[in-house]
Design a protein around this motif. Structure first.
Motif, PDB file in Angstrom:
ATOM      1  N   GLN A 251       0.847  -1.188   0.000  1.00  0.00           N
ATOM      2  CA  GLN A 251       0.000   0.000   0.000  1.00  0.00           C
ATOM      3  C   GLN A 251       0.883   1.238   0.000  1.00  0.00           C
ATOM      4  N   GLY A 252       0.271   2.366  -0.298  1.00  0.00           N
ATOM      5  CA  GLY A 252       1.052   3.603  -0.368  1.00  0.00           C
ATOM      6  C   GLY A 252       0.205   4.782  -0.782  1.00  0.00           C
ATOM      7  N   MET A 253       0.623   5.502  -1.832  1.00  0.00           N
ATOM      8  CA  MET A 253      -0.012   6.754  -2.217  1.00  0.00           C
ATOM      9  C   MET A 253      -1.481   6.581  -2.592  1.00  0.00           C
ATOM     10  N   ALA A 254      -1.833   5.490  -3.282  1.00  0.00           N
ATOM     11  CA  ALA A 254      -3.218   5.313  -3.715  1.00  0.00           C
ATOM     12  C   ALA A 254      -4.164   5.256  -2.527  1.00  0.00           C
ATOM     13  N   GLU A 255      -3.783   4.530  -1.492  1.00  0.00           N
ATOM     14  CA  GLU A 255      -4.632   4.427  -0.302  1.00  0.00           C
ATOM     15  C   GLU A 255      -4.843   5.790   0.334  1.00  0.00           C
ATOM     16  N   ALA A 256      -3.812   6.635   0.296  1.00  0.00           N
ATOM     17  CA  ALA A 256      -3.919   7.967   0.902  1.00  0.00           C
ATOM     18  C   ALA A 256      -4.787   8.897   0.070  1.00  0.00           C
ATOM     19  N   VAL A 257      -4.559   8.934  -1.242  1.00  0.00           N
ATOM     20  CA  VAL A 257      -5.261   9.914  -2.074  1.00  0.00           C
ATOM     21  C   VAL A 257      -6.730   9.559  -2.275  1.00  0.00           C
TER      22      VAL A 257
ATOM     23  N   ILE B 204      -2.373  15.098   2.190  1.00  0.00           N
ATOM     24  CA  ILE B 204      -1.244  14.167   2.276  1.00  0.00           C
ATOM     25  C   ILE B 204       0.059  14.937   2.462  1.00  0.00           C
ATOM     26  N   ILE B 205       0.234  15.987   1.668  1.00  0.00           N
ATOM     27  CA  ILE B 205       1.478  16.763   1.739  1.00  0.00           C
ATOM     28  C   ILE B 205       1.599  17.470   3.089  1.00  0.00           C
ATOM     29  N   ASP B 206       0.509  18.084   3.559  1.00  0.00           N
ATOM     30  CA  ASP B 206       0.549  18.757   4.866  1.00  0.00           C
ATOM     31  C   ASP B 206       0.900  17.772   5.979  1.00  0.00           C
ATOM     32  N   THR B 207       0.308  16.586   5.935  1.00  0.00           N
ATOM     33  CA  THR B 207       0.574  15.578   6.965  1.00  0.00           C
ATOM     34  C   THR B 207       2.006  15.079   6.888  1.00  0.00           C
ATOM     35  N   ALA B 208       2.490  14.835   5.668  1.00  0.00           N
ATOM     36  CA  ALA B 208       3.866  14.359   5.498  1.00  0.00           C
ATOM     37  C   ALA B 208       4.876  15.400   5.962  1.00  0.00           C
ATOM     38  N   GLN B 209       4.564  16.687   5.745  1.00  0.00           N
ATOM     39  CA  GLN B 209       5.480  17.739   6.185  1.00  0.00           C
ATOM     40  C   GLN B 209       5.553  17.833   7.704  1.00  0.00           C
ATOM     41  N   ARG B 210       4.502  17.395   8.393  1.00  0.00           N
ATOM     42  CA  ARG B 210       4.551  17.367   9.857  1.00  0.00           C
ATOM     43  C   ARG B 210       5.261  16.119  10.370  1.00  0.00           C
TER      44      ARG B 210
ATOM     45  N   ALA C 244      -8.562   8.116   0.047  1.00  0.00           N
ATOM     46  CA  ALA C 244      -9.238   8.191   1.351  1.00  0.00           C
ATOM     47  C   ALA C 244      -8.686   9.377   2.132  1.00  0.00           C
ATOM     48  N   PRO C 245      -8.829  10.609   1.608  1.00  0.00           N
ATOM     49  CA  PRO C 245      -8.218  11.783   2.243  1.00  0.00           C
ATOM     50  C   PRO C 245      -8.708  12.040   3.656  1.00  0.00           C
ATOM     51  N   ASP C 246      -9.946  11.646   3.964  1.00  0.00           N
ATOM     52  CA  ASP C 246     -10.477  11.894   5.305  1.00  0.00           C
ATOM     53  C   ASP C 246      -9.773  11.056   6.369  1.00  0.00           C
ATOM     54  N   ARG C 247      -9.119   9.990   5.972  1.00  0.00           N
ATOM     55  CA  ARG C 247      -8.428   9.115   6.925  1.00  0.00           C
ATOM     56  C   ARG C 247      -6.983   9.548   7.181  1.00  0.00           C
ATOM     57  N   VAL C 248      -6.489  10.459   6.348  1.00  0.00           N
ATOM     58  CA  VAL C 248      -5.062  10.782   6.401  1.00  0.00           C
ATOM     59  C   VAL C 248      -4.731  11.624   7.627  1.00  0.00           C
ATOM     60  N   ASP C 249      -3.959  11.054   8.526  1.00  0.00           N
ATOM     61  CA  ASP C 249      -3.321  11.773   9.627  1.00  0.00           C
ATOM     62  C   ASP C 249      -1.951  11.146   9.824  1.00  0.00           C
ATOM     63  N   GLU C 250      -1.208  11.618  10.847  1.00  0.00           N
ATOM     64  CA  GLU C 250       0.154  11.121  11.033  1.00  0.00           C
ATOM     65  C   GLU C 250       0.196   9.613  11.273  1.00  0.00           C
ATOM     66  N   VAL C 251      -0.773   9.076  12.017  1.00  0.00           N
ATOM     67  CA  VAL C 251      -0.779   7.641  12.320  1.00  0.00           C
ATOM     68  C   VAL C 251      -1.061   6.824  11.063  1.00  0.00           C
ATOM     69  N   TYR C 252      -2.063   7.257  10.295  1.00  0.00           N
ATOM     70  CA  TYR C 252      -2.424   6.527   9.078  1.00  0.00           C
ATOM     71  C   TYR C 252      -1.296   6.604   8.058  1.00  0.00           C
ATOM     72  N   LEU C 253      -0.694   7.785   7.911  1.00  0.00           N
ATOM     73  CA  LEU C 253       0.400   7.946   6.954  1.00  0.00           C
ATOM     74  C   LEU C 253       1.578   7.059   7.325  1.00  0.00           C
ATOM     75  N   ASP C 254       1.867   6.956   8.608  1.00  0.00           N
ATOM     76  CA  ASP C 254       2.977   6.127   9.055  1.00  0.00           C
ATOM     77  C   ASP C 254       2.771   4.659   8.663  1.00  0.00           C
TER      78      ASP C 254
ATOM     79  N   ASP D  94      -6.945  19.978  -5.163  1.00  0.00           N
ATOM     80  CA  ASP D  94      -6.497  19.850  -3.775  1.00  0.00           C
ATOM     81  C   ASP D  94      -6.344  18.394  -3.331  1.00  0.00           C
ATOM     82  N   ALA D  95      -6.335  17.457  -4.277  1.00  0.00           N
ATOM     83  CA  ALA D  95      -6.360  16.040  -3.926  1.00  0.00           C
ATOM     84  C   ALA D  95      -5.193  15.620  -3.035  1.00  0.00           C
ATOM     85  N   PHE D  96      -4.022  16.212  -3.240  1.00  0.00           N
ATOM     86  CA  PHE D  96      -2.833  15.794  -2.496  1.00  0.00           C
ATOM     87  C   PHE D  96      -2.511  16.725  -1.326  1.00  0.00           C
ATOM     88  N   SER D  97      -3.312  17.772  -1.127  1.00  0.00           N
ATOM     89  CA  SER D  97      -2.972  18.782  -0.115  1.00  0.00           C
ATOM     90  C   SER D  97      -2.880  18.193   1.285  1.00  0.00           C
TER      91      SER D  97
END
Length: 423
Positions: free
Chosen positions: A214-220, A265-271, A222-232, A260-263
């Motif tokens: 899994q990777g980018m597809a799962e994140a993009v 994900i990018i904000d979370t990854a930057q944190r 399901a944007p509502d699920r993306v946080d630091e824990v999910y991204l990790d 804004d599809a990747f916004s």
């Protein structure tokens, strides 16, 4: 309305990219400005066009406090009001008292006045004004004050995002991006995340010899699920300090996205990491334009051919318009010196662009081929290669640990004319 400490504003260079380099993006807020002079209105409008203000909704009105009083008798107040007034201190306080009757308690107010008066400042702070600025003000002043009000100083710092894109397909932008990511993580023992944004044909998983489930597809998707824990959970560890958000590289679905599809994900990854490498495909879509506009640094990779020069110039010119308050994109010339291929010299390539290449990387199919086929980086394949040293120097410059040599003055030569004739 809330208080902030007073600062003396004005006198900075509007185009000073260094003054805004550390400013984080302002959150999604509504802003309305009421100005009395064209100078202040222009500064506010320019601030609204900056990439750090992309999430905000800004509207500028002329007319100052009197217009604001009339406007808010029938309209709700936004998150932030910017008011310019040439009134004397006593009259200014009276008008603001009237305005407060219509303001939502959560609304912040910035006043731009024409009196440098400590007593006035104290009265404004007691009245709950968020900031008082003395005209003239610059675009940089406006952004810094808004960021100071709406960005939590206690929040974790945002990582630096570096977007890599090719001037043309097949120029090696992804390979350069992956090797720079590896160099940063190895040289500085700093955490780096690589985000492969070419969901259909991405090569990061091959270059790093990974097969993540899994990777980018799962994140993009399901944007509502993306946080630091999910991204990790989606990240794949490629090296001690290097993680990968891999593209699926499959064609079982289409990958059409909103701007804004990747916004998220990018904000979370930057944190999550000090450095985020964004590996973009050679496309010009709403989401690609948005990412290139918002990134802290943009690196364009090109080969020394005419089509690459035309595309690089088009991209650089557009990015200068989209990012007017940032340094121009960086340029890497790749695959230079390919046998039997007619090439444009680095000097001729750089002249129409007005920027020197960050690096000129020679054509070395044996080194790059060996690294690519074994799923290793250039530095792992041949640590003593001059190309490895070049990649290390690029890593130092992009992370602020190295310097670019000053560019000598050049005339924009005949090659630009050739480009124009071909249009």
């Amino acid at each position: 309305m809330s208080n902030l400490a007073y600062e003396d504003h004005g006198g900075e260079d509007d185009g000073d990219a260094a003054a805004l380099r550390s400013v984080r993006p302002v959150p999604r807020i509504s802003i309305q400005s009421f100005c009395e002079t064209e100078a202040v209105a222009s500064a506010v409008e320019r601030a609204g066009q900056d990439r750090r203000m992309l999430k905000t909704h800004l509207k500028v009105h002329m007319g100052g406090l009197s217009t604001a009083l009339e406007f808010y008798q029938t309209a709700p107040t936004p998150n932030l009001i910017i008011l310019e007034s040439r009134n004397e201190p006593k009259d200014l306080m009276g008008s603001l008292q009237q305005l407060s009757e219509y303001c939502d308690p959560a609304t912040k107010v910035i006043v731009v006045g024409h009196y440098n008066d400590v007593g006035l400042y104290r009265d404004l702070m007691r009245a709950g004004i968020s900031e008082y600025m003395v005209a003239p003000v610059t675009m940089t002043d406006i952004i810094n004050v808004i960021a100071g009000i709406f960005i939590d100083p206690e929040a974790a710092p945002m990582g630096n995002s570096i977007a890599f894109v090719g001037a043309k397909g097949g120029v090696g932008s992804s390979t350069i991006a992956h090797n720079i990511a590896w160099s940063i993580s190895t040289l500085f023992k700093s955490e780096v995340v690589v985000a492969d944004l070419d969901l259909a044909f991405g090569t990061a998983n091959i270059n790093f010899d990974q097969d993540p489930p899994q990777g980018m597809a799962e994140a993009v998707f399901a944007p509502d699920r993306v946080d630091e824990v999910y991204l990790d959970r989606l990240l794949t560890q490629c090296a001690e300090h290097l993680s990968l958000l891999a593209a699926p590289s499959t064609l079982d679905r289409t990958y059409d996205f909103d701007s804004d599809a990747f916004s998220q994900i990018i904000d979370t990854a930057q944190r999550s990491a000090p450095v985020l490498i964004l590996d973009l495909p050679h496309v010009w879509t709403g989401w690609a334009r948005q990412i290139l506009t918002r990134a802290d640094e943009v690196v364009i990779t090109a080969t020394p051919e005419l089509a690459n020069l035309r595309n690089a110039k088009t991209m650089i010119d557009m990015l200068k318009k989209l990012r007017p308050n940032d340094a121009p994109p960086k340029l890497i010339l790749n695959q230079v010196g390919m046998p039997k291929r007619p090439e444009i010299s680095p000097k001729e390539f750089a002249d129409p662009l007005g920027i020197d290449p960050l690096a000129v990387i020679p054509f070395d199919p044996q080194l790059f081929g060996k690294a690519g086929n074994s799923g290793r980086m250039i530095g792992e394949t041949d640590a003593k290669s001059p190309i490895t040293q070049q990649l290390s120097e690029i890593a130092r410059i992009l992370t602020g640990r190295g310097e670019i040599k000053a560019r000598k003055s050049r005339s924009f030569g005949g090659l630009l004319g050739r480009l124009k004739r071909k249009k």
